[in-house]
Design a protein around this motif. Structure first.
Motif, PDB file in Angstrom:
ATOM      1  N   ALA A  79      -4.952   4.605   5.680  1.00 29.92           N
ATOM      2  CA  ALA A  79      -3.628   4.250   5.582  1.00 29.92           C
ATOM      3  C   ALA A  79      -3.606   3.805   4.099  1.00 29.92           C
ATOM      4  CB  ALA A  79      -3.781   2.833   6.572  1.00 29.92           C
ATOM      5  N   ILE A  80      -4.574   3.602   3.052  1.00 29.62           N
ATOM      6  CA  ILE A  80      -4.635   3.327   1.984  1.00 29.62           C
ATOM      7  C   ILE A  80      -3.795   4.307   1.339  1.00 29.62           C
ATOM      8  CG2 ILE A  80      -6.140   2.659   0.117  1.00 29.62           C
ATOM      9  CD1 ILE A  80      -6.152   0.587   2.029  1.00 29.62           C
ATOM     10  N   GLU A  81      -4.317   5.517   1.435  1.00 23.45           N
ATOM     11  CA  GLU A  81      -3.528   6.627   0.853  1.00 23.45           C
ATOM     12  C   GLU A  81      -2.027   6.946   1.285  1.00 23.45           C
ATOM     13  OE1 GLU A  81      -5.001   8.411  -1.518  1.00 23.45           O
ATOM     14  OE2 GLU A  81      -6.802   7.478  -0.987  1.00 23.45           O
ATOM     15  N   MET A  82      -1.691   6.412   2.489  1.00 26.59           N
ATOM     16  CA  MET A  82      -0.393   6.438   2.806  1.00 26.59           C
ATOM     17  C   MET A  82       0.418   5.308   2.006  1.00 26.59           C
ATOM     18  SD  MET A  82       1.276   5.768   6.750  1.00 26.59           S
ATOM     19  CE  MET A  82       0.506   4.103   6.878  1.00 26.59           C
ATOM     20  N   MET A  83      -0.097   4.106   1.733  1.00 23.00           N
ATOM     21  CA  MET A  83       0.350   2.994   1.145  1.00 23.00           C
ATOM     22  C   MET A  83       0.246   3.326  -0.188  1.00 23.00           C
ATOM     23  SD  MET A  83      -1.317  -0.416   2.871  1.00 23.00           S
ATOM     24  CE  MET A  83      -2.749   0.151   3.033  1.00 23.00           C
ATOM     25  N   THR A  84      -0.348   4.303  -0.929  1.00 22.29           N
ATOM     26  CA  THR A  84      -0.553   4.599  -2.247  1.00 22.29           C
ATOM     27  C   THR A  84       0.671   5.668  -2.463  1.00 22.29           C
ATOM     28  OG1 THR A  84      -2.840   4.549  -2.589  1.00 22.29           O
ATOM     29  CG2 THR A  84      -1.759   5.950  -4.099  1.00 22.29           C
ATOM     30  N   MET A  85       0.988   6.402  -1.462  1.00 21.39           N
ATOM     31  CA  MET A  85       2.043   7.263  -1.544  1.00 21.39           C
ATOM     32  C   MET A  85       3.425   6.801  -1.627  1.00 21.39           C
ATOM     33  SD  MET A  85       3.513  10.067   1.423  1.00 21.39           S
ATOM     34  CE  MET A  85       3.701   8.698   2.621  1.00 21.39           C
ATOM     35  N   ALA A  86       3.616   5.531  -0.789  1.00 21.20           N
ATOM     36  CA  ALA A  86       4.686   4.697  -0.814  1.00 21.20           C
ATOM     37  C   ALA A  86       5.017   3.729  -1.948  1.00 21.20           C
ATOM     38  CB  ALA A  86       4.845   3.900   0.256  1.00 21.20           C
ATOM     39  N   ALA A  87       4.032   3.739  -3.043  1.00 16.74           N
ATOM     40  CA  ALA A  87       4.018   3.047  -4.202  1.00 16.74           C
ATOM     41  C   ALA A  87       4.826   3.838  -5.306  1.00 16.74           C
ATOM     42  CB  ALA A  87       2.714   2.615  -4.762  1.00 16.74           C
ATOM     43  N   SER A  88       4.847   3.011  -6.435  1.00 16.37           N
ATOM     44  CA  SER A  88       5.798   3.850  -7.458  1.00 16.37           C
ATOM     45  C   SER A  88       5.076   5.040  -8.191  1.00 16.37           C
ATOM     46  CB  SER A  88       5.727   2.838  -8.543  1.00 16.37           C
ATOM     47  OG  SER A  88       4.621   2.267  -9.130  1.00 16.37           O
ATOM     48  N   ARG A  89       3.848   5.292  -8.034  1.00 15.71           N
ATOM     49  CA  ARG A  89       3.272   6.432  -8.679  1.00 15.71           C
ATOM     50  C   ARG A  89       3.884   7.786  -8.120  1.00 15.71           C
ATOM     51  NH1 ARG A  89      -2.886   8.109 -10.262  1.00 15.71           N
ATOM     52  NH2 ARG A  89      -2.261  10.176 -11.189  1.00 15.71           N
ATOM     53  N   PHE A  90       3.592   7.808  -6.585  1.00 12.66           N
ATOM     54  CA  PHE A  90       4.282   9.160  -5.844  1.00 12.66           C
ATOM     55  C   PHE A  90       5.635   9.038  -5.425  1.00 12.66           C
ATOM     56  CE2 PHE A  90      -0.412   8.842  -6.017  1.00 12.66           C
ATOM     57  CZ  PHE A  90      -0.671  10.152  -5.979  1.00 12.66           C
ATOM     58  N   ASP A  91       6.023   7.749  -5.340  1.00  5.60           N
ATOM     59  CA  ASP A  91       7.445   7.354  -5.041  1.00  5.60           C
ATOM     60  C   ASP A  91       7.991   8.152  -3.897  1.00  5.60           C
ATOM     61  OD1 ASP A  91       9.764   6.345  -5.302  1.00  5.60           O
ATOM     62  OD2 ASP A  91      10.556   7.797  -7.139  1.00  5.60           O
ATOM     63  N   LEU A  92       7.487   7.654  -2.710  1.00  7.08           N
ATOM     64  CA  LEU A  92       8.332   8.002  -1.440  1.00  7.08           C
ATOM     65  C   LEU A  92       9.764   7.919  -1.236  1.00  7.08           C
ATOM     66  CD1 LEU A  92       7.238   9.447   0.934  1.00  7.08           C
ATOM     67  CD2 LEU A  92       7.101   7.254   1.983  1.00  7.08           C
ATOM     68  N   ALA A  93      10.372   6.917  -2.309  1.00  7.98           N
ATOM     69  CA  ALA A  93      11.715   6.664  -2.019  1.00  7.98           C
ATOM     70  C   ALA A  93      12.461   7.627  -2.627  1.00  7.98           C
ATOM     71  CB  ALA A  93      12.064   5.407  -2.812  1.00  7.98           C
ATOM     72  N   ARG A  94      12.117   8.597  -3.129  1.00 12.60           N
ATOM     73  CA  ARG A  94      12.919   9.833  -3.537  1.00 12.60           C
ATOM     74  C   ARG A  94      13.490  10.725  -2.350  1.00 12.60           C
ATOM     75  NH1 ARG A  94       8.670  13.487  -6.624  1.00 12.60           N
ATOM     76  NH2 ARG A  94       7.189  12.607  -5.182  1.00 12.60           N
ATOM     77  N   PHE A  95      12.626  10.460  -1.222  1.00  7.51           N
ATOM     78  CA  PHE A  95      13.021  11.118  -0.088  1.00  7.51           C
ATOM     79  C   PHE A  95      13.702  10.212   0.919  1.00  7.51           C
ATOM     80  CE2 PHE A  95       9.027  13.010  -1.646  1.00  7.51           C
ATOM     81  CZ  PHE A  95       9.415  14.325  -1.782  1.00  7.51           C
ATOM     82  N   GLY A  96      14.242   9.069   0.695  1.00  6.52           N
ATOM     83  CA  GLY A  96      14.809   8.134   1.286  1.00  6.52           C
ATOM     84  C   GLY A  96      14.009   7.507   2.386  1.00  6.52           C
ATOM     85  N   MET A  97      12.539   7.574   2.267  1.00  6.72           N
ATOM     86  CA  MET A  97      11.613   7.043   3.321  1.00  6.72           C
ATOM     87  C   MET A  97      10.972   5.728   3.096  1.00  6.72           C
ATOM     88  SD  MET A  97      10.004  10.875   4.186  1.00  6.72           S
ATOM     89  CE  MET A  97       9.170  10.166   5.707  1.00  6.72           C
ATOM     90  N   GLU A  98      11.436   5.153   2.227  1.00  7.58           N
ATOM     91  CA  GLU A  98      10.579   3.782   1.340  1.00  7.58           C
ATOM     92  C   GLU A  98      10.694   2.946   2.574  1.00  7.58           C
ATOM     93  OE1 GLU A  98      14.734   3.114  -0.132  1.00  7.58           O
ATOM     94  OE2 GLU A  98      13.450   4.827   0.440  1.00  7.58           O
ATOM     95  N   ILE A  99      11.341   2.891   3.665  1.00  8.71           N
ATOM     96  CA  ILE A  99      11.495   1.801   4.434  1.00  8.71           C
ATOM     97  C   ILE A  99      10.474   1.991   5.552  1.00  8.71           C
ATOM     98  CG2 ILE A  99      12.729   0.355   6.118  1.00  8.71           C
ATOM     99  CD1 ILE A  99      15.460   1.256   4.246  1.00  8.71           C
ATOM    100  N   PHE A 100       9.215   1.451   5.651  1.00 12.67           N
ATOM    101  CA  PHE A 100       8.386   1.398   6.928  1.00 12.67           C
ATOM    102  C   PHE A 100       8.903   0.399   7.777  1.00 12.67           C
ATOM    103  CE2 PHE A 100       6.106   3.995   3.866  1.00 12.67           C
ATOM    104  CZ  PHE A 100       5.284   4.599   4.783  1.00 12.67           C
TER     105      PHE A 100
END
Length: 203
Positions: A79-100
Motif C-alpha cells: 500500500a505504500i507503493e500504491m500511495m506513492t503512485m498517487a502522489a505528485s511524482r507519478f501523478d495518478l491524476a493524469r488518468f482521472g483516478m486520483e479520487i480513492f
C-alpha cells in the motif's frame, strides 16, 4: 486642546459620483449593439470540420477509462507503493483516478495491495460484491499473486484469485509504482475492448 481636522479626500463625493456616472453612461452608449449569437458559427461551411463520428461504445469506454475510481484497500506494505503512485511524482491524476473512494458503491477498480489473511477474506469479498458493475480487480504484489513469502502459512490466502476474480496481476515485493501504472494501463486496454451497448465482453 487641538481640534482634529476632517480628512481631506482626493475627490469629493460629488466628483466621484460624476466620474462614475460618466463611466456608466459611456459604457451604456457603447454596448447597445447586441452580441452575435454564439451558434452563428455553425454555418454549412464550418460544420463538417467540427463533427466527430464515433460509436457509443467508444464514447462510453473512453469516459470509463478516464474516470476510474479505485476503492481504498491497502492491506500491507504494498500500500505504500500504491500511495506513492498517487502522489505528485507519478501523478495518478493524469488518468482521472486520483479520487480513492472509501465507499465501494462509488468505486469501479479494486487495487488489493498487501497480504490477505483468511480472516480478512470474507470482508474483501463483501466489498467486491458491493461495487457496481462493471468493476475490475488489480492484484498488487507477490502476496496478491501467489501468497508471497507467506504462501505456506495457515492464515494467508495464497493468491487473491481464491476470493475475487482478478483482471491484472502485478508481481514484485513490493512492485514499483511504474509497474502499477503499467498494470492500470493494461486495465484501460481491457476497458477499450468492452461493448457497453452489448452485454457480451470481447476477450
Amino acid at each position: 486642546m487641538a481640534i482634529e481636522q476632517p480628512f481631506n479626500y482626493a475627490y469629493s463625493d460629488l466628483e466621484l459620483d460624476a466620474r462614475e456616472g460618466e463611466w456608466v453612461e459611456s459604457f451604456f452608449r457603447d454596448n447597445q449593439t447586441p452580441i452575435a449569437d454564439p451558434a452563428a458559427w455553425l454555418s454549412e461551411d464550418a460544420l463538417p470540420p467540427n463533427v466527430l463520428l464515433t460509436s457509443v461504445d467508444k464514447v462510453v469506454n473512453w469516459s470509463r477509462r478516464y474516470s476510474m475510481w479505485p476503492v481504498t484497500f491497502g492491506l500491507a506494505c504494498c500500500a505504500i507503493e500504491m500511495m506513492t503512485m498517487a502522489a505528485s511524482r507519478f501523478d495518478l491524476a493524469r488518468f482521472g483516478m486520483e479520487i480513492f473512494r472509501a465507499s465501494p458503491r462509488q468505486a469501479d477498480l479494486m487495487i488489493i495491495a498487501g497480504t490477505l489473511t483468511w480472516k480478512m477474506a470474507p470482508w474483501l469479498r463483501r466489498i467486491y460484491d458491493q461495487m457496481p458493475d462493471p468493476k475490475w480487480v488489480l492484484a498488487m504484489g507477490s502476496c496478491g499473486v501467489t501468497g508471497g513469502l507467506f504462501k505456506d502459512s495457515y492464515s494467508v490466502v495464497p493468491g487473491f484469485n481464491k476470493v475475487v476474480p482478478v483482471d491484472v496481476y502485478v508481481q514484485g515485493c513490493p512492485p514499483r509504482p511504474e509497474a502499477l501504472l503499467q498494470a492500470i494501463l493494461d486495465i484501460h486496454a481491457k476497458v477499450d475492448k468492452m461493448s457497453p451497448t452489448r452485454k457480451a465482453v470481447q476477450p
